[in-house]
Design a protein around this motif. Sequence first.
Motif, mmCIF file in Angstrom:
data_model
loop_
_atom_site.group_PDB
_atom_site.id
_atom_site.type_symbol
_atom_site.label_atom_id
_atom_site.label_comp_id
_atom_site.label_asym_id
_atom_site.label_seq_id
_atom_site.Cartn_x
_atom_site.Cartn_y
_atom_site.Cartn_z
ATOM 1 N N ARG A 1 -2.196 -5.509 -5.105
ATOM 2 C CA ARG A 1 -2.536 -6.850 -4.612
ATOM 3 C C ARG A 1 -2.232 -7.882 -5.682
ATOM 4 O O ARG A 1 -2.355 -7.600 -6.869
ATOM 5 C CB ARG A 1 -4.036 -6.928 -4.251
ATOM 6 C CG ARG A 1 -4.452 -6.056 -3.074
ATOM 7 C CD ARG A 1 -3.836 -6.510 -1.770
ATOM 8 N NE ARG A 1 -4.257 -5.698 -0.631
ATOM 9 C CZ ARG A 1 -3.629 -4.567 -0.246
ATOM 10 N NH1 ARG A 1 -2.589 -4.105 -0.917
ATOM 11 N NH2 ARG A 1 -4.057 -3.911 0.816
ATOM 12 N N ASP B 1 0.834 -1.200 0.000
ATOM 13 C CA ASP B 1 0.000 0.000 0.000
ATOM 14 C C ASP B 1 0.869 1.250 0.000
ATOM 15 O O ASP B 1 1.999 1.247 0.473
ATOM 16 C CB ASP B 1 -0.893 0.013 1.249
ATOM 17 C CG ASP B 1 -1.973 -1.059 1.188
ATOM 18 O OD1 ASP B 1 -2.653 -1.132 0.156
ATOM 19 O OD2 ASP B 1 -2.114 -1.826 2.165
ATOM 20 N N ASP C 1 -1.181 2.839 -5.057
ATOM 21 C CA ASP C 1 -1.873 2.368 -3.854
ATOM 22 C C ASP C 1 -2.460 0.980 -4.073
ATOM 23 O O ASP C 1 -2.760 0.595 -5.207
ATOM 24 C CB ASP C 1 -3.014 3.334 -3.495
ATOM 25 C CG ASP C 1 -2.487 4.672 -2.994
ATOM 26 O OD1 ASP C 1 -1.620 4.662 -2.104
ATOM 27 O OD2 ASP C 1 -2.930 5.717 -3.505
ATOM 28 N N GLU C 2 -2.670 0.296 -2.968
ATOM 29 C CA GLU C 2 -3.438 -0.958 -2.944
ATOM 30 C C GLU C 2 -3.001 -1.959 -4.008
ATOM 31 O O GLU C 2 -3.823 -2.440 -4.782
ATOM 32 C CB GLU C 2 -4.929 -0.663 -3.096
ATOM 33 C CG GLU C 2 -5.487 0.090 -1.907
ATOM 34 C CD GLU C 2 -6.986 0.357 -2.036
ATOM 35 O OE1 GLU C 2 -7.766 -0.567 -1.765
ATOM 36 O OE2 GLU C 2 -7.362 1.487 -2.406
#
Lengths: 164, 164
Positions: free
Chosen positions: B88, A85, B85-86
Amino acid sequence: MTFYFEDFSVGRVFELGQCAVSEEEIVAFATGYDPQPFHTDRVAAADSMFGGLIASGVHTMALYMRLFVEGVLGDSASQGSPGIDEMRWPAPVRPGDTLRARYTVASARKSRSRPEWGIVTGLASAENQEGVTVMTMSVINLFTRRYAAEADGRLASPGPVAPL
Amino acid sequence: MTFYFEDFSVGRVFELGQCAVSEEEIVAFATGYDPQPFHTDRVAAADSMFGGLIASGVHTMALYMRLFVEGVLGDSASQGSPGIDEMRWPAPVRPGDTLRARYTVASARKSRSRPEWGIVTGLASAENQEGVTVMTMSVINLFTRRYAAEADGRLASPGPVAPL
């Protein structure tokens, strides 16, 4: 095996050492994975807003990862990473820079679905030889808990899951 | 130059094409930047929770970036990226996989400190040949606004700033 979940106490700081970044490596990495002129072409880069070649942010992240693996993950009961993040590049990395990497444990909790694992979030940061921060990110990692490894007599490898 | 800030309307989807991922490239990338056995050693990987070699998440991100640069950024009025961001990795990338990449505009607004720039956030995603999503992330990019480029008669290059 040195590091289990229990070794990642909140606030613990791991100094991960440093690495030099050459122009040759900046250009080679970016040619393969981020071929924008300010990463690959010295002349075009001089005319860009950066005033010269800078490393791809992906490259900076990759250099951090190598130091993180060499300093922590490679000697740990790691079970992989679900993600990252808030990756930021507050200042550019330039040819000839030397990056110093640090990992600070920000949170640690047991996995709800996998009690033999724990979930650790760490603040990753890299700074250059002048102490200027060039990258920060929040890395999530899974580690086997020590009791589980001891009960197994080896690292637990229970197969892929969605552990969060 | 095809893409200025105004071209990134919310909801617009950019199909970025695809790339194959070989075992050789997985091992080479990870040897340089993420030397964990399940990325670099076929035998050790077979014994890991992944059951075989998988690509480093950093590598998957780098492959996405190449497709993003080739399909969008390299033909845009890009002014760089403050961050991501983020990120995954919901499923592993394995040797022989073919990844298909997509970029969907999630938000777009003018920069408050640099009115000639706009800030675009896009959902980046990559899926394998079976339609399984292997990576998602939210990428932030800065682009010159069209009027500013036209007023300049060239791309505006006002120097490094903290534009957020």
